[in-house]
Design a protein around this motif. Structure first.
Motif, PDB file in Angstrom:
ATOM      1  N   ALA A  67      14.311   6.893  10.639  1.00 49.55           N
ATOM      2  CA  ALA A  67      15.161   6.953  11.828  1.00 49.55           C
ATOM      3  C   ALA A  67      15.979   5.672  11.914  1.00 49.55           C
ATOM      4  CB  ALA A  67      14.313   7.111  13.087  1.00 49.55           C
ATOM      5  N   VAL A  68      17.286   5.824  12.113  1.00 45.70           N
ATOM      6  CA  VAL A  68      18.190   4.684  12.271  1.00 45.70           C
ATOM      7  C   VAL A  68      19.202   5.016  13.356  1.00 45.70           C
ATOM      8  CG1 VAL A  68      17.988   3.884   9.874  1.00 45.70           C
ATOM      9  CG2 VAL A  68      19.760   5.537  10.487  1.00 45.70           C
ATOM     10  N   PRO A  69      19.849   4.008  13.937  1.00 44.01           N
ATOM     11  CA  PRO A  69      20.932   4.310  14.878  1.00 44.01           C
ATOM     12  C   PRO A  69      21.984   5.199  14.211  1.00 44.01           C
ATOM     13  CG  PRO A  69      20.340   1.993  15.010  1.00 44.01           C
ATOM     14  CD  PRO A  69      19.593   2.549  13.845  1.00 44.01           C
ATOM     15  N   THR A  70      22.490   6.164  14.945  1.00 42.80           N
ATOM     16  CA  THR A  70      23.472   7.084  14.387  1.00 42.80           C
ATOM     17  C   THR A  70      24.688   6.346  13.863  1.00 42.80           C
ATOM     18  OG1 THR A  70      22.710   8.816  15.895  1.00 42.80           O
ATOM     19  CG2 THR A  70      24.883   9.121  14.913  1.00 42.80           C
TER      20      THR A  70
ATOM     21  N   GLU B  23       0.833  -1.200   0.000  1.00 37.32           N
ATOM     22  CA  GLU B  23       0.000   0.000   0.000  1.00 37.32           C
ATOM     23  C   GLU B  23       0.867   1.249   0.000  1.00 37.32           C
ATOM     24  OE1 GLU B  23      -3.179   0.230   2.768  1.00 37.32           O
ATOM     25  OE2 GLU B  23      -4.023  -1.720   2.203  1.00 37.32           O
ATOM     26  N   LEU B  24       0.328   2.334  -0.553  1.00 34.51           N
ATOM     27  CA  LEU B  24       0.983   3.636  -0.584  1.00 34.51           C
ATOM     28  C   LEU B  24       0.095   4.613   0.168  1.00 34.51           C
ATOM     29  CD1 LEU B  24       1.811   2.032  -3.273  1.00 34.51           C
ATOM     30  CD2 LEU B  24       2.472   4.265  -4.153  1.00 34.51           C
ATOM     31  N   GLY B  25       0.684   5.385   1.057  1.00 35.07           N
ATOM     32  CA  GLY B  25      -0.131   6.329   1.801  1.00 35.07           C
ATOM     33  C   GLY B  25       0.627   6.960   2.948  1.00 35.07           C
ATOM     34  N   GLU B  26      -0.101   7.578   3.849  1.00 32.69           N
ATOM     35  CA  GLU B  26       0.491   8.299   4.962  1.00 32.69           C
ATOM     36  C   GLU B  26       0.832   7.365   6.119  1.00 32.69           C
ATOM     37  OE1 GLU B  26       1.293  11.668   5.206  1.00 32.69           O
ATOM     38  OE2 GLU B  26       0.936  11.568   3.036  1.00 32.69           O
ATOM     39  N   ARG B  27       2.035   7.578   6.664  1.00 36.03           N
ATOM     40  CA  ARG B  27       2.469   6.861   7.855  1.00 36.03           C
ATOM     41  C   ARG B  27       3.071   7.874   8.836  1.00 36.03           C
ATOM     42  NH1 ARG B  27       0.256   3.330   9.449  1.00 36.03           N
ATOM     43  NH2 ARG B  27       2.020   2.596  10.696  1.00 36.03           N
ATOM     44  N   PRO B  28       3.100   7.560  10.128  1.00 35.25           N
ATOM     45  CA  PRO B  28       3.669   8.502  11.094  1.00 35.25           C
ATOM     46  C   PRO B  28       5.145   8.787  10.796  1.00 35.25           C
ATOM     47  CG  PRO B  28       2.406   6.781  12.203  1.00 35.25           C
ATOM     48  CD  PRO B  28       2.526   6.360  10.777  1.00 35.25           C
ATOM     49  N   ALA B  29       5.532  10.041  10.901  1.00 37.60           N
ATOM     50  CA  ALA B  29       6.934  10.409  10.710  1.00 37.60           C
ATOM     51  C   ALA B  29       7.753   9.932  11.906  1.00 37.60           C
ATOM     52  CB  ALA B  29       7.068  11.916  10.555  1.00 37.60           C
ATOM     53  N   PRO B  30       8.997   9.539  11.679  1.00 39.96           N
ATOM     54  CA  PRO B  30       9.830   9.073  12.794  1.00 39.96           C
ATOM     55  C   PRO B  30      10.205  10.221  13.718  1.00 39.96           C
ATOM     56  CG  PRO B  30      11.144   9.266  10.807  1.00 39.96           C
ATOM     57  CD  PRO B  30       9.720   9.508  10.397  1.00 39.96           C
ATOM     58  N   GLU B  31      10.416   9.881  14.974  1.00 37.15           N
ATOM     59  CA  GLU B  31      10.812  10.870  15.973  1.00 37.15           C
ATOM     60  C   GLU B  31      12.239  10.603  16.430  1.00 37.15           C
ATOM     61  OE1 GLU B  31       8.038  10.836  19.158  1.00 37.15           O
ATOM     62  OE2 GLU B  31       6.325  11.455  17.913  1.00 37.15           O
ATOM     63  N   ALA B  32      12.957  11.667  16.713  1.00 36.08           N
ATOM     64  CA  ALA B  32      14.329  11.531  17.190  1.00 36.08           C
ATOM     65  C   ALA B  32      14.322  10.900  18.581  1.00 36.08           C
ATOM     66  CB  ALA B  32      15.007  12.889  17.225  1.00 36.08           C
ATOM     67  N   ARG B  33      15.361  10.101  18.859  1.00 41.31           N
ATOM     68  CA  ARG B  33      15.548   9.520  20.181  1.00 41.31           C
ATOM     69  C   ARG B  33      17.036   9.367  20.434  1.00 41.31           C
ATOM     70  NH1 ARG B  33      14.099   3.098  19.616  1.00 41.31           N
ATOM     71  NH2 ARG B  33      13.868   3.005  17.357  1.00 41.31           N
ATOM     72  N   PRO B  34      17.457   9.207  21.675  1.00 47.92           N
ATOM     73  CA  PRO B  34      18.884   9.140  21.973  1.00 47.92           C
ATOM     74  C   PRO B  34      19.579   8.021  21.199  1.00 47.92           C
ATOM     75  CG  PRO B  34      17.623   9.442  23.995  1.00 47.92           C
ATOM     76  CD  PRO B  34      16.627   9.170  22.908  1.00 47.92           C
ATOM     77  N   GLY B  35      20.714   8.356  20.582  1.00 48.87           N
ATOM     78  CA  GLY B  35      21.496   7.366  19.864  1.00 48.87           C
ATOM     79  C   GLY B  35      21.027   7.095  18.445  1.00 48.87           C
ATOM     80  N   TRP B  36      19.939   7.745  18.023  1.00 51.39           N
ATOM     81  CA  TRP B  36      19.396   7.545  16.688  1.00 51.39           C
ATOM     82  C   TRP B  36      19.382   8.880  15.944  1.00 51.39           C
ATOM     83  CZ3 TRP B  36      16.135   3.157  14.831  1.00 51.39           C
ATOM     84  CH2 TRP B  36      16.337   1.999  15.601  1.00 51.39           C
ATOM     85  N   SER B  37      19.367   8.805  14.619  1.00 48.88           N
ATOM     86  CA  SER B  37      19.307   9.993  13.774  1.00 48.88           C
ATOM     87  C   SER B  37      18.151   9.872  12.799  1.00 48.88           C
ATOM     88  CB  SER B  37      20.612  10.150  12.978  1.00 48.88           C
ATOM     89  OG  SER B  37      21.705  10.404  13.834  1.00 48.88           O
ATOM     90  N   VAL B  38      17.552  11.007  12.490  1.00 49.37           N
ATOM     91  CA  VAL B  38      16.487  11.059  11.484  1.00 49.37           C
ATOM     92  C   VAL B  38      17.096  11.605  10.191  1.00 49.37           C
ATOM     93  CG1 VAL B  38      14.269  12.058  10.842  1.00 49.37           C
ATOM     94  CG2 VAL B  38      14.688  11.340  13.208  1.00 49.37           C
ATOM     95  N   VAL B  39      16.847  10.900   9.100  1.00 53.78           N
ATOM     96  CA  VAL B  39      17.427  11.251   7.803  1.00 53.78           C
ATOM     97  C   VAL B  39      16.306  11.539   6.809  1.00 53.78           C
ATOM     98  CG1 VAL B  39      18.788  10.385   5.854  1.00 53.78           C
ATOM     99  CG2 VAL B  39      19.515   9.913   8.209  1.00 53.78           C
ATOM    100  N   ASP B  40      16.442  12.632   6.071  1.00 53.23           N
ATOM    101  CA  ASP B  40      15.536  12.914   4.958  1.00 53.23           C
ATOM    102  C   ASP B  40      15.987  12.087   3.767  1.00 53.23           C
ATOM    103  OD1 ASP B  40      13.936  14.812   6.270  1.00 53.23           O
ATOM    104  OD2 ASP B  40      15.421  16.372   5.902  1.00 53.23           O
ATOM    105  N   VAL B  41      15.133  11.204   3.301  1.00 55.59           N
ATOM    106  CA  VAL B  41      15.494  10.277   2.226  1.00 55.59           C
ATOM    107  C   VAL B  41      15.448  10.988   0.879  1.00 55.59           C
ATOM    108  CG1 VAL B  41      14.852   8.149   1.038  1.00 55.59           C
ATOM    109  CG2 VAL B  41      14.673   8.292   3.537  1.00 55.59           C
ATOM    110  N   LYS B  42      16.546  10.915   0.140  1.00 59.32           N
ATOM    111  CA  LYS B  42      16.619  11.459  -1.218  1.00 59.32           C
ATOM    112  C   LYS B  42      16.495  10.371  -2.269  1.00 59.32           C
ATOM    113  CE  LYS B  42      17.167  15.727  -0.010  1.00 59.32           C
ATOM    114  NZ  LYS B  42      16.081  16.719  -0.262  1.00 59.32           N
TER     115      LYS B  42
END
Length: 208
Positions: A113-116, A19-38
């Motif tokens: 969001a993935v571990p830094t 399926e294609l559609g809206e999903r919750p955006a990831p949130e920052a947490r300690p030890g992890w980084s949020v990346v804008d996917v290109k």
């Protein structure tokens, strides 16, 4: 955020669960980084996930995609390593290793969001699309050749199914490492491409 995800598991008709559609955006947490996917690349693992291989139904809905390149929170161009928990970075010490989309949301989304520890500098000479093709296929090929097989310059290797992502990576890496690379494929164009990439000979698979 917009995402492509597995909503259902169907072993016989896997694309019916896509399926294609809206999903919750990831949130920052300690030890992890949020990346804008290109850019994100397709991998056969995505099809296996839709069949339930490595993906349990209680993890649904799961955003697909193992690989990506993008921009981190500091504006750096990065590529993502898709194995989570390797060396324990970012997860509990007893959590087994997993690949993105098995336990953690994948890369077919606007943000991830993935571990830094999994965020690596993107080679400047590669586009985002090129860099997004590296992690799963190229690391698999590297490990097959140099960790498991332990090949050395001058050794010969046979790469079957030339044209696939892992096979392409194995040919290029083998050539760069001074190996004699032989390849097989049923497709003439793929055999020609294997020679262009560095195979010393490309044979028709299944020929009698």
């Amino acid at each position: 955020m917009f995402a492509v995800y597995a909503a259902r598991i169907d072993r016989d008709n896997p694309l019916s669960g896509l399926e294609l559609g809206e999903r919750p955006a990831p949130e920052a947490r300690p030890g992890w980084s949020v990346v804008d996917v290109k850019a994100a690349s397709l991998n056969h693992h995505d099809l296996w996930s839709l069949r339930g291989v490595g993906l349990a139904e209680d993890k649904l809905p799961m955003i697909l995609g193992c690989d990506a390149a993008g921009i981190d929170e500091d504006g750096n161009e990065v590529v993502l390593h898709s194995v989570i928990g390797q060396s324990g970075h970012g997860v509990g010490p007893k959590e087994p290793r997993s690949i993105l989309t098995e336990h953690y949301q994948g890369t077919f989304a606007e943000r991830i969001a993935v571990p830094t520890w999994n965020v690596l500098p993107k080679p400047k000479e590669l586009s985002f699309a090129e860099a997004a093709c590296l992690p799963t296929a190229w690391l698999t090929a590297y490990r097959m050749l140099f960790t498991n097989a332990g090949v050395r310059p001058g050794d010969s290797v046979l790469v079957q199914g030339a044209g696939g992502g892992v096979a392409t990576a194995a040919i290029v890496l083998g050539k760069a490492a001074g190996l004699r690379v032989f390849a097989t494929s049923r497709d003439e164009a793929k055999r020609k491409r294997a020679l262009e990439l560095g195979a010393v000979e490309a044979l028709e698979s299944g020929a009698r």
